[in-house]
Design a protein around this motif. Structure first.
Motif, short mmCIF file in Angstrom:
data_model
loop_
_atom_site.label_atom_id
_atom_site.label_comp_id
_atom_site.label_asym_id
_atom_site.label_seq_id
_atom_site.Cartn_x
_atom_site.Cartn_y
_atom_site.Cartn_z
N ALA A 1 0.83 -1.21 0.00
CA ALA A 1 0.00 0.00 0.00
C ALA A 1 0.87 1.26 0.00
O ALA A 1 0.54 2.26 -0.66
CB ALA A 1 -0.92 -0.02 1.21
N GLN A 2 1.97 1.21 0.72
CA GLN A 2 2.89 2.35 0.76
C GLN A 2 3.49 2.62 -0.62
O GLN A 2 3.56 3.77 -1.07
CB GLN A 2 4.00 2.08 1.78
CG GLN A 2 5.05 3.19 1.86
CD GLN A 2 6.26 2.80 2.68
OE1 GLN A 2 6.33 1.68 3.22
NE2 GLN A 2 7.22 3.68 2.79
N ARG B 1 2.28 1.66 -3.54
CA ARG B 1 1.22 2.06 -4.45
C ARG B 1 0.87 3.53 -4.27
O ARG B 1 0.68 4.27 -5.25
CB ARG B 1 -0.01 1.18 -4.22
CG ARG B 1 -1.10 1.35 -5.26
CD ARG B 1 -2.19 0.31 -5.05
NE ARG B 1 -1.70 -1.05 -5.32
CZ ARG B 1 -2.43 -2.14 -5.13
NH1 ARG B 1 -3.66 -2.04 -4.65
NH2 ARG B 1 -1.92 -3.33 -5.40
N GLU B 2 0.79 3.98 -3.03
CA GLU B 2 0.47 5.38 -2.76
C GLU B 2 1.56 6.31 -3.29
O GLU B 2 1.27 7.35 -3.89
CB GLU B 2 0.29 5.60 -1.26
CG GLU B 2 -0.07 7.04 -0.89
CD GLU B 2 -0.20 7.24 0.62
OE1 GLU B 2 -0.70 8.31 1.02
OE2 GLU B 2 0.20 6.34 1.38
N GLN C 1 1.23 6.54 -7.09
CA GLN C 1 0.07 7.34 -7.46
C GLN C 1 0.32 8.83 -7.29
O GLN C 1 -0.15 9.65 -8.09
CB GLN C 1 -1.14 6.92 -6.62
CG GLN C 1 -1.69 5.54 -6.98
CD GLN C 1 -2.77 5.07 -6.02
OE1 GLN C 1 -2.98 5.66 -4.94
NE2 GLN C 1 -3.48 4.01 -6.40
N GLN C 2 1.09 9.20 -6.28
CA GLN C 2 1.34 10.61 -6.00
C GLN C 2 2.48 11.20 -6.82
O GLN C 2 2.56 12.42 -6.97
CB GLN C 2 1.63 10.79 -4.51
CG GLN C 2 0.44 10.51 -3.61
CD GLN C 2 0.77 10.67 -2.13
OE1 GLN C 2 1.93 10.88 -1.76
NE2 GLN C 2 -0.25 10.57 -1.28
#
Length: 402
Positions: free
Chosen positions: A14-15, A17-18, A21-22
């Motif tokens: 999740a880290q 992926r975030e 995305q950013q």
């Protein structure tokens, strides 16, 4: 064997992926999607610098050399997310092939000089291994390096040298002892500045419209003695080490998983007699078969990453992954073409430095450009990196003693 990821590993996913995305520019991701991960030099450099600033420029390398202390599973998760997001994979020849050899066998000066610009994306590398008469039988290479004082004088020809025209440096296998009792014993590993006088790079026009493959001619090229990596005549061992370090990449698992997602995307949006292609029984059967085979390949990769004990020779495992992975590259792009139907006939020449040569590419859905070119390029996937026939011979010899 349990293939579920731990809660900690899922939190890491999740880290990653975030962060992607950013920080991944939308135009770079769009280029990669439309071109099958082929992105302009500037796009690759921008993304590599972004990862480098985060400390993720080369997670597979040791921490002391700009890498990470991640587990093999977390490195797997990171690369998987990179491909899922259509982010470019920067500096493959340098970071994934030359860097591990330089770290393991190179001098301290070589490490300090070459590793930082690799990590920052400022210097690109090419691999000078194959020759016109030394492809699958690489040990028969003839490019010679003769020591003259403090320099090696290199003469010969390399071929299929990926991205040589964009590279500032190259790592080459050269023959330094023509009298060795076995051809493998007389080969050395040499780093060469691609701007050195006597080097001529000639791009090869490819069936997919690309030009990243090249012929490289070396005519009395003078290379400083200090550019020799490790010991003289040990290049064959270093080349084997290079392949062993990246033993799971031969499966192309990340590429294949992403391209399977693209198949599904196309098949849901393209229609056949008013119904989505994905609902057609024959197409659905082929898609299910491919997905099952891909899951089996991924489980094999995870077993290797988990260091599960096996009675098979590791080199044979690598060859097995290569056979399955390259075959799947062809199958997944063939299925993309089938899902596109007549749209697959629309050819787009999308090179790394040119978004389109057609002028009307924006009139087409994003999943159309680049598919035909990618399909054509992947016809070579069962040849490059070791032909299928050679891989099968390796398995027969090392795994079964034939």
């Amino acid at each position: 064997m349990n293939f579920e990821f731990s809660p900690e590993d899922e939190a890491f996913r999740a880290q990653v992926r975030e962060f992607i995305q950013q920080n991944l520019p939308k135009d770079i991701a769009r280029q990669a999607y439309r071109r099958g991960n082929a992105v302009s030099r500037e796009g690759i450099r921008h993304w590599q610098k972004t990862l480098y600033k985060k400390g993720w420029g080369a997670p597979h390398l040791p921490l002391a050399y700009g890498g990470s202390d991640w587990s093999a599973v977390r490195k797997h998760i990171f690369t998987e997310e990179i491909y899922k997001a259509d982010a470019p994979d920067a500096g493959w020849q340098g970071l994934h092939m030359a860097a591990p050899v330089i770290i393991a066998f190179g001098s301290e000066e070589q490490k300090q000089r070459h590793l930082p610009p690799m990590l920052s994306g400022d210097v690109y590398w090419c691999q000078g291994f194959s020759e016109p008469n030394a492809g699958s039988d690489l040990a028969s290479l003839r490019t010679a390096a003769v020591l003259d004082g403090d320099t090696y004088v290199v003469n010969g020809q390399k071929i299929w040298t990926s991205e040589a025209q964009y590279s500032q440096w190259g790592f080459f296998l050269v023959r330094t002892d023509a009298s060795a009792d076995k051809p493998q014993k007389g080969i050395s590993f040499l780093l060469i500045d691609m701007s050195t006088p006597g080097i001529t790079v000639r791009p090869i026009e490819q069936i997919d419209g690309g030009d990243e493959l090249n012929e490289v001619f070396l005519d009395n090229v003078r290379v400083p003695k200090e550019n020799l990596v490790g010991d003289l005549n040990m290049g064959w061992s270093y080349a084997k080490y290079l392949l062993e370090k990246e033993r799971t990449t031969s499966s192309f698992i990340y590429y294949n998983k992403r391209q399977l997602d693209v198949v599904k995307d196309i098949a849901r949006r393209e229609l056949d007699n008013g119904k989505p292609v994905i609902e057609m029984p024959e197409f659905s059967r082929k898609l299910s078969r491919l997905e099952m085979d891909l899951h089996a390949l991924e489980w094999s990769v995870l077993r290797v990453l988990a260091d599960e004990k096996s009675s098979f020779n590791l080199d044979a495992v690598v060859s097995t992954l290569k056979i399955r992975g390259s075959d799947m590259q062809q199958r997944v792009t063939e299925l993309q073409m089938e899902a596109l139907g007549l749209r697959s006939l629309r050819y787009f020449n999308l090179t790394q430095e040119n978004d389109s040569d057609t002028g009307d590419h924006d009139l087409w859905p994003d999943y159309v450009p680049g598919r035909a070119a990618q399909y054509l390029f992947n016809r070579a996937s069962t040849i490059y990196g070791g032909a299928q026939e050679v891989q099968k011979n390796i398995i027969a010899k090392l795994a079964f003693g034939l």
